[in-house]
Scaffold this motif. Structure first.
Motif, PDB file in Angstrom:
ATOM      1  N   ALA A   1      43.823  19.212  46.583  1.00  0.00           N
ATOM      2  CA  ALA A   1      44.451  17.911  46.372  1.00  0.00           C
ATOM      3  C   ALA A   1      45.851  18.182  45.844  1.00  0.00           C
ATOM      4  O   ALA A   1      46.098  19.198  45.193  1.00  0.00           O
ATOM      5  N   LEU A   2      46.764  17.291  46.118  1.00  0.00           N
ATOM      6  CA  LEU A   2      48.136  17.419  45.660  1.00  0.00           C
ATOM      7  C   LEU A   2      48.495  16.153  44.903  1.00  0.00           C
ATOM      8  O   LEU A   2      48.343  15.045  45.424  1.00  0.00           O
TER       9      LEU A   2
ATOM     10  N   ARG B   1      46.637  24.209  55.846  1.00  0.00           N
ATOM     11  CA  ARG B   1      45.925  24.276  57.123  1.00  0.00           C
ATOM     12  C   ARG B   1      46.306  25.522  57.914  1.00  0.00           C
ATOM     13  O   ARG B   1      45.454  26.211  58.470  1.00  0.00           O
ATOM     14  N   MET B   2      47.569  25.855  57.954  1.00  0.00           N
ATOM     15  CA  MET B   2      48.039  27.005  58.732  1.00  0.00           C
ATOM     16  C   MET B   2      47.887  28.325  57.989  1.00  0.00           C
ATOM     17  O   MET B   2      47.903  29.388  58.603  1.00  0.00           O
ATOM     18  N   GLY B   3      47.721  28.268  56.663  1.00  0.00           N
ATOM     19  CA  GLY B   3      47.679  29.486  55.864  1.00  0.00           C
ATOM     20  C   GLY B   3      46.308  30.133  55.772  1.00  0.00           C
ATOM     21  O   GLY B   3      46.109  31.028  54.967  1.00  0.00           O
ATOM     22  N   ASN B   4      45.353  29.676  56.571  1.00  0.00           N
ATOM     23  CA  ASN B   4      44.001  30.232  56.584  1.00  0.00           C
ATOM     24  C   ASN B   4      43.324  30.155  55.213  1.00  0.00           C
ATOM     25  O   ASN B   4      42.525  30.985  54.861  1.00  0.00           O
ATOM     26  N   PHE B   5      43.684  29.140  54.408  1.00  0.00           N
ATOM     27  CA  PHE B   5      42.996  28.907  53.150  1.00  0.00           C
ATOM     28  C   PHE B   5      41.643  28.250  53.395  1.00  0.00           C
ATOM     29  O   PHE B   5      40.753  28.343  52.582  1.00  0.00           O
ATOM     30  N   LEU B   6      41.534  27.566  54.511  1.00  0.00           N
ATOM     31  CA  LEU B   6      40.321  26.839  54.824  1.00  0.00           C
ATOM     32  C   LEU B   6      39.418  27.748  55.652  1.00  0.00           C
ATOM     33  O   LEU B   6      39.678  28.004  56.804  1.00  0.00           O
ATOM     34  N   SER B   7      38.382  28.236  55.035  1.00  0.00           N
ATOM     35  CA  SER B   7      37.493  29.141  55.773  1.00  0.00           C
ATOM     36  C   SER B   7      36.119  28.553  55.930  1.00  0.00           C
ATOM     37  O   SER B   7      35.767  27.594  55.349  1.00  0.00           O
TER      38      SER B   7
ATOM     39  N   PHE C   1      56.427  15.818  51.057  1.00  0.00           N
ATOM     40  CA  PHE C   1      55.916  17.020  50.398  1.00  0.00           C
ATOM     41  C   PHE C   1      54.410  17.149  50.563  1.00  0.00           C
ATOM     42  O   PHE C   1      53.877  18.245  50.742  1.00  0.00           O
ATOM     43  N   ARG C   2      53.693  16.041  50.515  1.00  0.00           N
ATOM     44  CA  ARG C   2      52.245  16.071  50.686  1.00  0.00           C
ATOM     45  C   ARG C   2      51.872  16.562  52.090  1.00  0.00           C
ATOM     46  O   ARG C   2      51.004  17.417  52.256  1.00  0.00           O
ATOM     47  N   ARG C   3      52.563  16.042  53.098  1.00  0.00           N
ATOM     48  CA  ARG C   3      52.306  16.494  54.475  1.00  0.00           C
ATOM     49  C   ARG C   3      52.629  17.970  54.643  1.00  0.00           C
ATOM     50  O   ARG C   3      51.881  18.710  55.289  1.00  0.00           O
ATOM     51  N   ARG C   4      53.734  18.415  54.072  1.00  0.00           N
ATOM     52  CA  ARG C   4      54.098  19.827  54.168  1.00  0.00           C
ATOM     53  C   ARG C   4      53.068  20.721  53.477  1.00  0.00           C
ATOM     54  O   ARG C   4      52.706  21.784  53.976  1.00  0.00           O
ATOM     55  N   PHE C   5      52.601  20.310  52.302  1.00  0.00           N
ATOM     56  CA  PHE C   5      51.602  21.086  51.566  1.00  0.00           C
ATOM     57  C   PHE C   5      50.313  21.207  52.373  1.00  0.00           C
ATOM     58  O   PHE C   5      49.775  22.302  52.532  1.00  0.00           O
ATOM     59  N   TYR C   6      49.830  20.087  52.914  1.00  0.00           N
ATOM     60  CA  TYR C   6      48.590  20.129  53.683  1.00  0.00           C
ATOM     61  C   TYR C   6      48.747  20.949  54.962  1.00  0.00           C
ATOM     62  O   TYR C   6      47.825  21.637  55.378  1.00  0.00           O
ATOM     63  N   GLU C   7      49.925  20.908  55.570  1.00  0.00           N
ATOM     64  CA  GLU C   7      50.168  21.726  56.754  1.00  0.00           C
ATOM     65  C   GLU C   7      50.187  23.206  56.380  1.00  0.00           C
ATOM     66  O   GLU C   7      49.643  24.046  57.095  1.00  0.00           O
ATOM     67  N   TYR C   8      50.794  23.528  55.245  1.00  0.00           N
ATOM     68  CA  TYR C   8      50.810  24.909  54.760  1.00  0.00           C
ATOM     69  C   TYR C   8      49.390  25.401  54.500  1.00  0.00           C
ATOM     70  O   TYR C   8      49.018  26.501  54.881  1.00  0.00           O
TER      71      TYR C   8
ATOM     72  N   MET D   1      47.398  16.265  58.377  1.00  0.00           N
ATOM     73  CA  MET D   1      46.432  16.146  57.290  1.00  0.00           C
ATOM     74  C   MET D   1      45.284  17.123  57.517  1.00  0.00           C
ATOM     75  O   MET D   1      45.029  17.528  58.631  1.00  0.00           O
ATOM     76  N   ILE D   2      44.642  17.428  56.428  1.00  0.00           N
ATOM     77  CA  ILE D   2      43.477  18.296  56.528  1.00  0.00           C
ATOM     78  C   ILE D   2      42.222  17.439  56.607  1.00  0.00           C
ATOM     79  O   ILE D   2      42.241  16.262  56.255  1.00  0.00           O
ATOM     80  N   ALA D   3      41.157  18.031  57.050  1.00  0.00           N
ATOM     81  CA  ALA D   3      39.900  17.294  57.208  1.00  0.00           C
ATOM     82  C   ALA D   3      39.408  16.779  55.860  1.00  0.00           C
ATOM     83  O   ALA D   3      39.661  17.371  54.809  1.00  0.00           O
ATOM     84  N   LYS D   4      38.687  15.677  55.884  1.00  0.00           N
ATOM     85  CA  LYS D   4      38.216  15.037  54.667  1.00  0.00           C
ATOM     86  C   LYS D   4      37.314  15.955  53.839  1.00  0.00           C
ATOM     87  O   LYS D   4      37.328  15.905  52.617  1.00  0.00           O
ATOM     88  N   LYS D   5      36.556  16.826  54.500  1.00  0.00           N
ATOM     89  CA  LYS D   5      35.655  17.701  53.757  1.00  0.00           C
ATOM     90  C   LYS D   5      36.415  18.740  52.931  1.00  0.00           C
ATOM     91  O   LYS D   5      35.842  19.352  52.040  1.00  0.00           O
TER      92      LYS D   5
END
Length: 75
Positions: A43-44, A69-75, A60-67, A1-5
């Motif tokens: 959000a998904l 998180r790992m895809g450097n979308f969160l800056s 699918f939700r877990r995979r999306f959030y992992e993608y 999961m990604i952080a709540k913020k």
């Protein structure tokens, strides 16, 4: 999961869906609005017609959030 913020709450998801600024791809439809914050937020929403079981929706939700998180979308 990604952080709540980095997640959208329910009323923010409804706001995005009302904006109806859709971006289409072969697999996904993404609704986007301008963010005034310093980082991207996600959000998904998966319909039960597209993915029948809760197990599959959570997968699918877990995979999306992992993608995200790992895809450097969160800056």
């Amino acid at each position: 999961m990604i952080a709540k913020k980095f997640r959208l709450c329910e009323h923010e998801v409804k706001k995005v869906l009302r904006a109806r600024n859709a971006q289409f791809s072969d697999v996904f439809i993404g609704n986007i609005i301008q963010n005034k914050g310093e980082s991207s937020r996600f959000a998904l929403v998966l319909s039960s017609k597209a993915v029948r079981t809760n197990i599959d929706r959570n997968f699918f939700r877990r995979r999306f959030y992992e993608y995200v998180r790992m895809g450097n979308f969160l800056s």
